[in-house]
Design an enzyme around this catalytic site. Structure first.
Site, PDB file in Angstrom:
ATOM      1  N   ASN A   7       0.679  -1.284   0.126  1.00 40.09           N
ATOM      2  CA  ASN A   7      -0.038   0.112   0.095  1.00 40.09           C
ATOM      3  C   ASN A   7       0.678   1.375  -0.524  1.00 40.09           C
ATOM      4  OD1 ASN A   7      -1.752   2.251   0.704  1.00 40.09           O
ATOM      5  ND2 ASN A   7      -2.479   1.061   2.327  1.00 40.09           N
ATOM      6  N   ARG A  90      -2.544  -1.878  -3.784  1.00 39.92           N
ATOM      7  CA  ARG A  90      -3.651  -1.487  -3.023  1.00 39.92           C
ATOM      8  C   ARG A  90      -3.570   0.119  -4.149  1.00 39.92           C
ATOM      9  NH1 ARG A  90      -4.928   2.940   1.157  1.00 39.92           N
ATOM     10  NH2 ARG A  90      -6.885   3.405   0.506  1.00 39.92           N
ATOM     11  N   HIS A 179     -13.307   2.097   0.004  1.00 36.13           N
ATOM     12  CA  HIS A 179     -13.010   1.192   1.134  1.00 36.13           C
ATOM     13  C   HIS A 179     -13.314  -0.241   0.579  1.00 36.13           C
ATOM     14  CE1 HIS A 179     -13.551   4.543   4.096  1.00 36.13           C
ATOM     15  NE2 HIS A 179     -12.120   4.477   4.118  1.00 36.13           N
ATOM     16  N   LEU A 208     -16.425   3.069   9.516  1.00 36.51           N
ATOM     17  CA  LEU A 208     -16.037   4.202  10.267  1.00 36.51           C
ATOM     18  C   LEU A 208     -14.708   4.324  10.688  1.00 36.51           C
ATOM     19  CD1 LEU A 208     -19.720   3.834  12.322  1.00 36.51           C
ATOM     20  CD2 LEU A 208     -18.950   4.577  10.030  1.00 36.51           C
ATOM     21  N   ASN A 210     -10.904   6.868  10.314  1.00 37.51           N
ATOM     22  CA  ASN A 210     -10.849   8.088   9.317  1.00 37.51           C
ATOM     23  C   ASN A 210     -10.980   9.160   8.773  1.00 37.51           C
ATOM     24  OD1 ASN A 210      -8.643  10.559  10.407  1.00 37.51           O
ATOM     25  ND2 ASN A 210      -7.260   9.847  10.199  1.00 37.51           N
ATOM     26  N   ARG A 240     -13.198  15.728   6.790  1.00 38.46           N
ATOM     27  CA  ARG A 240     -12.961  16.048   5.859  1.00 38.46           C
ATOM     28  C   ARG A 240     -15.034  15.977   5.959  1.00 38.46           C
ATOM     29  NH1 ARG A 240     -11.427  10.295   3.740  1.00 38.46           N
ATOM     30  NH2 ARG A 240     -10.265  10.838   2.460  1.00 38.46           N
ATOM     31  N   GLU A 385      -8.458  -5.609   5.085  1.00 40.82           N
ATOM     32  CA  GLU A 385      -8.384  -4.865   3.957  1.00 40.82           C
ATOM     33  C   GLU A 385      -7.170  -5.191   2.968  1.00 40.82           C
ATOM     34  OE1 GLU A 385      -9.073  -1.201   5.190  1.00 40.82           O
ATOM     35  OE2 GLU A 385      -9.247  -0.588   3.099  1.00 40.82           O
TER      36      GLU A 385
HETATM   37  P1  ADP Z   1      -7.943   5.565   9.228  1.00 41.10           P
HETATM   38  O1  ADP Z   1      -6.966   3.470   8.433  1.00 41.10           O
HETATM   39  O2  ADP Z   1      -8.766   5.336   7.388  1.00 41.10           O
HETATM   40  O3  ADP Z   1      -6.533   6.076   9.247  1.00 41.10           O
HETATM   41  P2  ADP Z   1      -8.732   3.722  11.055  1.00 41.10           P
HETATM   42  O4  ADP Z   1     -10.124   3.034  10.745  1.00 41.10           O
HETATM   43  O5  ADP Z   1      -7.774   3.385  11.801  1.00 41.10           O
HETATM   44  O6  ADP Z   1      -8.731   4.525  10.581  1.00 41.10           O
HETATM   45  O7  ADP Z   1      -9.642   4.884  12.345  1.00 41.10           O
HETATM   46  C1  ADP Z   1      -8.858   5.815  13.031  1.00 41.10           C
HETATM   47  C2  ADP Z   1      -9.387   6.661  13.575  1.00 41.10           C
HETATM   48  O8  ADP Z   1     -10.265   5.142  14.296  1.00 41.10           O
HETATM   49  C3  ADP Z   1      -8.875   7.601  15.041  1.00 41.10           C
HETATM   50  O9  ADP Z   1      -8.600   8.646  14.587  1.00 41.10           O
HETATM   51  C4  ADP Z   1      -9.896   7.074  15.711  1.00 41.10           C
HETATM   52  O10 ADP Z   1     -10.797   8.401  15.836  1.00 41.10           O
HETATM   53  C5  ADP Z   1     -11.017   5.698  16.045  1.00 41.10           C
HETATM   54  N1  ADP Z   1     -10.742   5.102  16.980  1.00 41.10           N
HETATM   55  C6  ADP Z   1      -9.409   4.144  16.806  1.00 41.10           C
HETATM   56  N2  ADP Z   1      -9.134   3.998  18.516  1.00 41.10           N
HETATM   57  C7  ADP Z   1     -10.790   4.590  18.488  1.00 41.10           C
HETATM   58  C8  ADP Z   1     -11.355   4.412  20.027  1.00 41.10           C
HETATM   59  N3  ADP Z   1     -10.404   2.917  20.517  1.00 41.10           N
HETATM   60  N4  ADP Z   1     -12.032   4.527  20.230  1.00 41.10           N
HETATM   61  C9  ADP Z   1     -12.889   5.390  19.459  1.00 41.10           C
HETATM   62  N5  ADP Z   1     -11.973   5.829  18.878  1.00 41.10           N
HETATM   63  C10 ADP Z   1     -11.142   5.388  17.999  1.00 41.10           C
END
Ligand code: ADP
Length: 400
Positions: A7, A90, A179, A208, A210, A240, A385
């Protein structure tokens, strides 16, 4: 059989080596700050983590370090590079140029060049990543796997925007979603967990994190998804805006003296949870701030749950009912408050959470969190993924 999943970002490269017989991860890690001073290399294998500052001026140098480490006598997990049967890459955006995973060939890479500007931050990085791997492993089959791929089953009335049709014809302006590998994975896992045939299920998958997107899946196929031409659309996210009236954006741009490109940076990086709360884009910080009485943090969280609920409601309408709702990714897997708020007052739809199960949901495994008398199953499923990319690589490169 072993598949390497890559990735590539503009200055980073994440990797996983997966044993496809067991689907276990043999090694994984990350190269950060490629081409920037103080490049960092992270390698996890045999239950240990190695972190080193190594000079990585290019992606090619990064791939070489990954391969050298994977085959290292002391810390490696394979004897030689020949044990890597295929590489899955990816890719964020496909436009309509690629509607499914595609073998890397000179023709495919030429097409990739043509769609670079669909995701100017990500697609050029994927090309660099593929070329870096080809330089080290010229004879290993490689496959491009697109985040958009799963969404090509949407009907035209769901993916079209109501703009001048010639702009769809000329520029392929339409909804593509994102996604896709995650939505596909959790939908399949949900069916497997419930012991049901995926073909018989109506599923709403909520990725759900980032970035967040919600997808309606009927019989294993995507019929609608919340992200659009780019990942900017849908629910509000970490930074966003999500769905917004374009005229409102134009009004802000006019008042603040922003050009179009500055406006897009604003909508992608300065809005969402961060923009509303002024606190953070991270839900852990937002929850803590809301509990301490920060009303804008409370508002951001309420807006997120409300938007998620609206998508779930509209997809239940699209699907003519729903059998399963799945939560996945950083927030979906970890934040019980968001799950509860998103599904509040949905008894009319047959959705009822078990508050205790939701609050005590185990991490890292599939969990059922609906009440005993809920008609709809509500599952929390850790996404994977990379595994989907590896599986698609095996299939497309005909390695099985
Ligand atoms: P990405 O892969 O899009 O960067 P992730 O799926 O790893 O994102 O999600 C990251 C987000 O998940 C963080 O910004 C945070 O808001 C949320 N997150 C991670 N751990 C926790 C937790 N224990 N409680 C609440 N939210 C969490």
């Amino acid at each position: 059989m072993k598949i390497l999943v890559i990735n590539s970002g503009s200055s980073s490269l994440k990797y996983q080596l997966i044993d496809m017989e067991t689907e276990n991860v043999l090694a994984k890690g990350l190269c950060e700050r490629i081409g920037i001073a103080n490049s960092n290399f992270v390698y996890k294998a045999h239950g240990q983590t190695i972190e080193q500052q190594i000079d990585m001026p290019t992606h090619e140098a990064a791939v070489k370090i990954v391969l050298d480490t994977l085959t290292d006598k002391r810390v490696g997990v394979i004897k030689s590079m020949d044990e890597i049967d295929g590489v899955g890459h990816r890719v964020v955006a496909s436009g309509e140029a690629f509607k499914k995973p595609t073998l890397v060939t000179p023709e495919a890479m030429k097409l990739m060049e043509e769609i670079k500007d669909l995701a100017p931050l990500h697609n050029p990085a994927a090309i660099v990543g593929v070329n870096a791997c080809l330089a080290q492993m010229p004879h290993t089959p490689m496959v491009l796997v697109f985040d958009t791929g799963f969404h090509f089953t949407m009907p035209d009335y769901a993916y079209m925007y109501a703009v001048d049709y010639s702009h769809y014809e000329k520029y392929k302006i339409r909804r593509y979603g994102a996604h896709g590998t995650s939505h596909k994975y959790v939908a399949e896992e949900a069916a497997k967990y419930l012991g049901k045939d995926l073909c018989d299920l109506k599923i709403i998958t909520c990725h759900l994190g980032n970035g967040s997107s919600i997808t309606a899946v009927k019989g294993g196929k995507c019929v609608d998804t919340s992200m659009g031409f780019t990942p900017l659309a849908g629910v509000p996210m970490g930074t966003r805006s999500g769905d917004i009236d374009f005229a409102a954006a134009e009004y802000i741009a006019e008042k603040e003296g922003m050009d179009v490109s500055e406006m897009l940076t604003y909508l992608n990086k300065k809005c969402g949870m961060l923009g509303i709360s002024g606190v953070s884009s991270d839900f852990r910080d937002l929850s803590a701030a809301a509990e301490e009485g920060n009303d804008r943090a409370r508002l951001a969280l309420d807006m997120f749950a409300y938007a998620t609920k609206k998508y779930i409601g509209s997809y239940a309408a699209v699907l003519n009912g729903v059998d399963v709702i799945v939560f996945t990714a950083g927030i979906g897997e970890n934040d019980d408050k968001v799950r509860a708020a998103s599904l509040k007052d949905m008894e009319y739809l047959g959705v009822k959470l078990d508050d205790y199960k939701n609050a005590h949901c185990p991490r890292g495994t599939v969990a059922e969190i609906q009440a005993d008398d809920s008609r709809v199953k509500v599952l929390v499923i850790p996404t994977n993924e990379e595994l989907v990319i590896a599986r698609e690589t095996v299939q497309e490169a005909k390695l099985a």
